[in-house]
Design an enzyme around this catalytic site. Sequence first.
Site, PDB file in Angstrom:
ATOM      1  N   LYS A 138       0.480  -1.136   0.221  1.00 20.54           N
ATOM      2  CA  LYS A 138      -0.021  -0.284  -0.444  1.00 20.54           C
ATOM      3  C   LYS A 138       1.183   1.082   0.343  1.00 20.54           C
ATOM      4  O   LYS A 138       0.377   2.158  -0.634  1.00 20.54           O
ATOM      5  CB  LYS A 138      -0.924   0.209   1.176  1.00 20.54           C
ATOM      6  CG  LYS A 138      -1.931  -0.630   1.059  1.00 20.54           C
ATOM      7  CD  LYS A 138      -2.971  -0.571   2.232  1.00 20.54           C
ATOM      8  CE  LYS A 138      -4.197  -1.724   1.858  1.00 20.54           C
ATOM      9  NZ  LYS A 138      -4.318  -1.924   2.974  1.00 20.54           N
ATOM     10  N   ARG A 139       1.967   1.715   0.576  1.00 20.47           N
ATOM     11  CA  ARG A 139       2.851   2.256   0.983  1.00 20.47           C
ATOM     12  C   ARG A 139       3.845   2.216  -1.139  1.00 20.47           C
ATOM     13  O   ARG A 139       4.302   3.227  -0.653  1.00 20.47           O
ATOM     14  CB  ARG A 139       3.931   2.388   1.621  1.00 20.47           C
ATOM     15  CG  ARG A 139       5.006   0.429   2.004  1.00 20.47           C
ATOM     16  CD  ARG A 139       5.775   0.974   3.034  1.00 20.47           C
ATOM     17  NE  ARG A 139       7.103  -0.053   2.441  1.00 20.47           N
ATOM     18  CZ  ARG A 139       6.559  -1.899   2.957  1.00 20.47           C
ATOM     19  NH1 ARG A 139       5.397  -1.245   3.694  1.00 20.47           N
ATOM     20  NH2 ARG A 139       7.649  -2.395   3.011  1.00 20.47           N
TER      21      ARG A 139
END
Length: 317
Positions: A253-254
């Site tokens: 997600k990062r």
Amino acid sequence: MTAYRGRFAPSPTGALHLGSAAAALFCAAATLQARGTLVLRMEDIDRPRVVPGAAEAILDDLAWLGLRWDESPAQGGPFAPYVQSERFALYEAAIEALAARGLVYACDCSRAEIARVASAPHAGEEGPRYPGTCRPFGMQKRDFKRPPAVRLAVPDDERARVTVHDRVLGTYTEHVGHGTGDFVLRRGDGVFAYQLVVVVDDLHMQITDVVRGGDLASSSARQTLLARLLGGTPPTFAHVPLLVADDGSRLAKRDKLMPLRDHRDAGRDPRALVRAIARAYGHDLGDAEAPLEALAASLDWSRLPRESVRVSAIVAR
Ligand code: GLU
């Protein structure tokens, strides 16, 4: 015919990423296509994982993308509140209803104990299949080793064989007892489990269609079973394939391509982003000025890829 009710149910545990945006987009387009009602439910049940400000940021990003809700935490609606942390009484009542029929039991096994006795050749993220050690005791009070979790006693018979309807993955039948087995409805720390709250809410909010990310496809059979055991009609599902990195690996997600906010801050036109997402998922909208409406008009689930989608199909590195 039952009126179509769709919902998008983000968890405020971080920033909205492109993968969730794709799921939200198809959820909204399908609801629009069916002239249904679109519900936004905030799934903040797991308090320790909630990031302050994330709920507001997610709603803001979805609005930037052009999505509008008919019922939501801010607008309210006939099934308010639309925030899970304000709906505990419903979850408690569901557990009591199952308990009255002998369908739940208290379990004080530790993870280590379960791992030791479980035969778990396929143990995935959710850990090994629970061997049922505490099942004979039901809900009776005992000398618990630790605050007990509550598990569903998945029926051993044909009642646990469920047929799931998924517009993307097709229709399939699974016996939950032979699959994940007795799953947790309330954790030992008192937090209601996702598998319970999502079913209770979907039934209570009369949701007919669930469009969500492909990472949740493995939950459908359990949720279908639980909906049935609670006396309700399970929804039809559509699992939108996940976004992956170019080498096929799972995107964190990062990853810098993922947060929707970054695309917004970079000055990207949200309509162009919607068109790019739609194209990557099999729907070329040309240069439609109202891409959500155009997607709703042309949405055909059979055109979605069955496997994951490469993020570079949407945004260049
Ligand atoms: N709240 C869940 C999530 O953000 C989604 C639940 C669902 O759509 O069933 O992963």
